[in-house]
Design a protein around this motif. Structure first.
Motif, mmCIF file in Angstrom:
data_model
loop_
_atom_site.group_PDB
_atom_site.id
_atom_site.type_symbol
_atom_site.label_atom_id
_atom_site.label_comp_id
_atom_site.label_asym_id
_atom_site.label_seq_id
_atom_site.Cartn_x
_atom_site.Cartn_y
_atom_site.Cartn_z
ATOM 1 N N TRP A 1 31.826 32.439 38.215
ATOM 2 C CA TRP A 1 32.771 32.577 38.846
ATOM 3 C C TRP A 1 34.088 31.734 37.668
ATOM 4 O O TRP A 1 33.724 31.194 36.746
ATOM 5 C CB TRP A 1 33.354 31.538 40.016
ATOM 6 N N GLN A 2 35.341 31.847 37.934
ATOM 7 C CA GLN A 2 36.416 31.425 36.999
ATOM 8 C C GLN A 2 37.425 30.982 37.743
ATOM 9 O O GLN A 2 37.930 31.661 38.788
ATOM 10 C CB GLN A 2 36.913 32.518 36.030
ATOM 11 N N SER A 3 38.055 29.952 37.295
ATOM 12 C CA SER A 3 39.120 29.126 38.018
ATOM 13 C C SER A 3 40.601 29.813 37.152
ATOM 14 O O SER A 3 40.427 30.500 36.351
ATOM 15 C CB SER A 3 39.205 27.784 37.835
ATOM 16 N N ALA A 4 41.595 29.324 38.142
ATOM 17 C CA ALA A 4 42.898 29.633 37.407
ATOM 18 C C ALA A 4 43.050 28.749 36.177
ATOM 19 O O ALA A 4 42.381 27.597 36.201
ATOM 20 C CB ALA A 4 44.028 29.566 38.635
ATOM 21 N N PRO A 5 43.815 29.009 35.332
ATOM 22 C CA PRO A 5 43.891 28.276 33.951
ATOM 23 C C PRO A 5 44.506 27.165 34.391
ATOM 24 O O PRO A 5 45.387 27.106 35.170
ATOM 25 C CB PRO A 5 44.662 29.233 33.076
ATOM 26 N N MET A 6 44.227 26.021 33.506
ATOM 27 C CA MET A 6 44.781 24.722 33.456
ATOM 28 C C MET A 6 45.068 24.394 32.195
ATOM 29 O O MET A 6 44.577 23.604 31.661
ATOM 30 C CB MET A 6 43.842 23.601 34.189
ATOM 31 N N PRO A 7 46.352 24.967 31.434
ATOM 32 C CA PRO A 7 46.510 24.641 30.139
ATOM 33 C C PRO A 7 46.606 23.131 29.785
ATOM 34 O O PRO A 7 47.013 22.274 30.618
ATOM 35 C CB PRO A 7 47.724 25.304 29.946
ATOM 36 N N GLY A 8 45.932 22.910 28.471
ATOM 37 C CA GLY A 8 46.249 21.453 28.243
ATOM 38 C C GLY A 8 45.150 20.428 28.835
ATOM 39 O O GLY A 8 45.375 19.280 28.942
ATOM 40 N N THR A 9 44.000 21.014 29.286
ATOM 41 C CA THR A 9 42.912 20.380 29.905
ATOM 42 C C THR A 9 42.336 19.171 28.964
ATOM 43 O O THR A 9 42.320 19.365 27.927
ATOM 44 C CB THR A 9 41.801 21.163 30.183
ATOM 45 N N SER A 10 42.533 17.845 29.398
ATOM 46 C CA SER A 10 42.155 16.777 28.750
ATOM 47 C C SER A 10 40.885 16.127 29.089
ATOM 48 O O SER A 10 40.285 15.266 28.453
ATOM 49 C CB SER A 10 43.307 15.834 28.454
ATOM 50 N N LEU A 11 40.425 16.707 30.248
ATOM 51 C CA LEU A 11 39.067 15.960 31.046
ATOM 52 C C LEU A 11 38.492 17.289 31.645
ATOM 53 O O LEU A 11 38.863 17.839 32.530
ATOM 54 C CB LEU A 11 39.725 15.077 32.016
ATOM 55 N N LEU A 12 37.162 16.985 31.573
ATOM 56 C CA LEU A 12 36.151 17.909 32.278
ATOM 57 C C LEU A 12 34.943 17.259 32.619
ATOM 58 O O LEU A 12 34.413 16.604 31.840
ATOM 59 C CB LEU A 12 35.918 19.089 31.354
#
Length: 624
Positions: free
Chosen positions: A131-142
């Motif tokens: 699956w793929q999520s909607a983009p979260m630009p500038g992700t700094s944490l995962l």
């Protein structure tokens, strides 16, 4: 700019973890041999790869991360990302190049972050997206929760919790700043996130967010049974309405949510039964959900917001989740403070209670990040006598005298918050807590004097004034041939290692004690492997293969804690004047570096350059 206007720092330099992660990766062949100007590496060493390093960190060229299951390795190259299948002994090129990748703990999946912020769940066996999520630009944490139920993604302002099974967003919470560090609280089924830092009147503030990852189950009151009327064994009754075995329930009164119905007794029309429990034949369907429709997720409880007067840093939490600690290595504002308003203790150890109402407790003198063994029995921090606030000392007698050593080890009791100080000297080496929590690996190949790089030639000794240097210390020059040793936390004693110098630039600690470490090459293209025998206080060079090109990275299979993964550099393959990059993984539990059957070689599917007329490589990471 007004002195009272908050100043946000988009990338906090206060955390040693963030600084040394990038510096170390640069030393191992990171993009363009990245180095962070002025990066401070004294104090806690963030280069330990035993448990995979910082989860979800940016993976630069040359870095790799190992799955907790011990069956896959994600490896980053210049232009392609590789997924090594250790069981099938093959490497697969992913169809895109993630900037971050984190493995699930038990499920055979991983989570890859595309440059545009799109998150994909990757089936490891097929290397395909589930699956793929909607983009979260500038992700700094995962990060992934310990039970694999949730994936957490943070950006410059928000944190969102994703259902790992479906990719659906469970909740999005405003953090009030960029997400920098996070930790899971498995006992409470919660997540704790730290933001970047803002300054107001030259004083820092870091916001903390605590998010519940599951609903709080309400207690079901149990009404007393009617005398002489038995209840269903092991089942609570409906408040005020006891049931009788074999007797239908009272019309209009629902059954207890989550409790199966009595066999042979019809359920109340319109009331849903437990999923998977059959209803009485002949009765109408009891579920209001359409076939195939998912049960709606229960809303999560409200998040908790608080703040600490400190810069952002990794969060250390006690095993019983009663208390957390946050402490940066260096906390500095981007504009000079005026003489009237100055942050007097720039990088203290912040204490946060995590009870029913989480709250900041106090700041202790010292700096971090703090190191804590698994049992949570003590914390290790550091003290700089040039950057302390005397009012933070409950016992003024503990304040180090002026003119003494500048740096001290700070051993903290996390319950009472009492601490002891052991002088180090006027320069600060890097320290790494041993896997058993009994001591510190001391690496003086990089030191800090007044928070700047320093070098030393000569032996490292423990004298009356703590760890000192026999030779003069100079500022701003890096020297690889510097002392190295072991500091016993119980005895408060330092013992130098015999053997070649082996800096802790990238290392793993085996379950039975030995350490495998890489000491960076001066050209930045990887590191040379060494072993450290802590029990014998000795180091040795670790020969690997026939090439002397060094390694890209080092990892460890957590399943046995004994199999070391060495990512080998190999020369490019010249096919008809086209150059194809190559590398290999060597799995070994032989500290002599023998790979045996644990050898997996990779060759790129497309060439990266044309060979010159003499057939040689033009240079760069892909040549080796």
């Amino acid at each position: 700019m007004s002195a009272s206007r908050p100043l946000r720092r988009s990338i906090a330099i206060s955390s040693l973890t963030a600084l040394t992660a990038l510096t170390a990766l640069g030393a191992l062949g990171a993009m363009g041999c990245l180095k962070q100007p002025g990066a401070l590496e004294g104090g806690a060493n963030a280069n330990d790869r035993t448990f995979g390093g910082r989860p979800g960190e940016i993976l630069l060229t040359g870095a790799m991360t190992v799955s907790p299951r011990g069956d896959y390795v994600f490896a980053q190259r210049n232009t392609v990302s590789l997924l090594y299948d250790l069981a099938r002994k093959r490497a697969v090129e992913l169809g895109f190049q993630p900037s971050r990748f984190v493995f699930a703990h038990a499920r055979p999946v991983g989570y890859a972050l595309a440059p545009d912020g799109t998150l994909s769940e990757i089936d490891l066996a097929t290397a395909k997206a589930v699956w793929q999520s909607a983009p979260m630009p500038g992700t700094s944490l995962l990060q992934v929760s310990g039970d694999d139920a949730h994936v957490v993604q943070g950006d410059a302002a928000n944190v969102r919790v994703i259902d790992a099974a479906t990719g659906a967003v469970r909740t999005t919470e405003a953090l009030g700043g960029a997400a920098t560090f996070a930790t899971f609280l498995p006992l409470g089924n919660k997540l704790m996130v730290a933001s970047d830092t803002t300054f107001t009147d030259h004083k820092p503030t870091t916001k903390l967010l605590i998010v519940a990852l599951g609903p709080v189950a309400p207690a079901i009151p149990v009404a007393p049974a009617i005398p002489g009327m038995p209840t269903i064994p092991g089942m609570p009754t409906i408040p005020g309405m006891p049931t009788i075995p074999g007797v239908p329930t009272i019309p209009g009164v629902p059954t207890i949510p989550g409790m199966p119905t009595i066999p042979g007794v019809p359920t109340i029309p319109g009331m849903p039964t437990i999923p998977g429990m059959p209803s009485v034949p002949g009765t109408a369907p009891t579920s209001s959900l359409s076939e195939g429709q998912a049960t709606p997720a229960v809303p999560l409880p409200p998040a908790v917001h608080l703040a600490v007067p400190n810069c952002t840093a990794p969060i250390a939490v006690l095993p019983d989740e009663s208390r957390a600690f946050l402490s940066p290595t260096f906390c500095a504002e981007d504009v000079p403070a005026d003489t009237a308003q100055t942050w007097t203790n720039p990088d203290p150890v912040s204490v946060i209670d995590l009870g029913v109402a989480p709250a900041f407790v106090r700041n202790l003198p010292g700096f971090g990040p703090v190191a804590m063994p698994k049992d949570g029995g003590r914390l290790v921090a550091y003290l700089d006598t040039q950057r302390i606030d005397p009012s933070m000392f409950a016992n003024p007698a503990q304040i180090p005298p002026k003119g003494g050593p500048e740096y001290h080890l700070m051993i903290i009791d996390p319950r009472s918050l009492a601490f002891t100080l052991t002088p180090i000297g006027d320069a600060l080496p890097r320290f790494a807590l041993s896997r058993d929590g009994k001591g510190l690996l001391v690496d003086a190949s990089i030191k800090v004097k007044t928070r700047a790089r320093a070098k030393v030639t000569g032996a490292l000794t423990l004298g009356p004034n703590g760890i000192g240097f026999k030779a003069d210390v100079s500022i701003g020059v890096f020297n690889e041939k510097a002392p190295f040793g072991w500091f016993d936390l119980d005895a408060r004693a330092f013992t130098p290692f015999a053997g070649p110098m082996a800096g802790l630039d990238r290392f793993v600690q085996l379950a039975d004690g030995p350490v495998v470490t890489l000491m960076r090459r001066q050209d930045g293209l990887g590191g040379y492997p060494f072993t450290i025998d802590i029990s014998r206080h000795a180091t040795a060079s670790m020969p690997v293969g026939a090439t002397n090109s060094g390694l890209r990275d080092v990892g460890l299979l957590l399943g046995d804690g004994a199999t070391v993964i060495l990512r080998l550099r190999l020369p490019a393959d010249n096919k008809a004047g086209k150059l194809y990059s190559k590398e290999a993984l060597c799995l070994t539990n032989d500290l002599g570096g023998t790979c045996g059957a644990g050898y997996i070689e990779y060759e790129a599917s497309t060439p990266f350059a044309d060979a010159d007329p003499e057939g040689s490589c033009p240079g760069g990471h892909d040549c080796w």
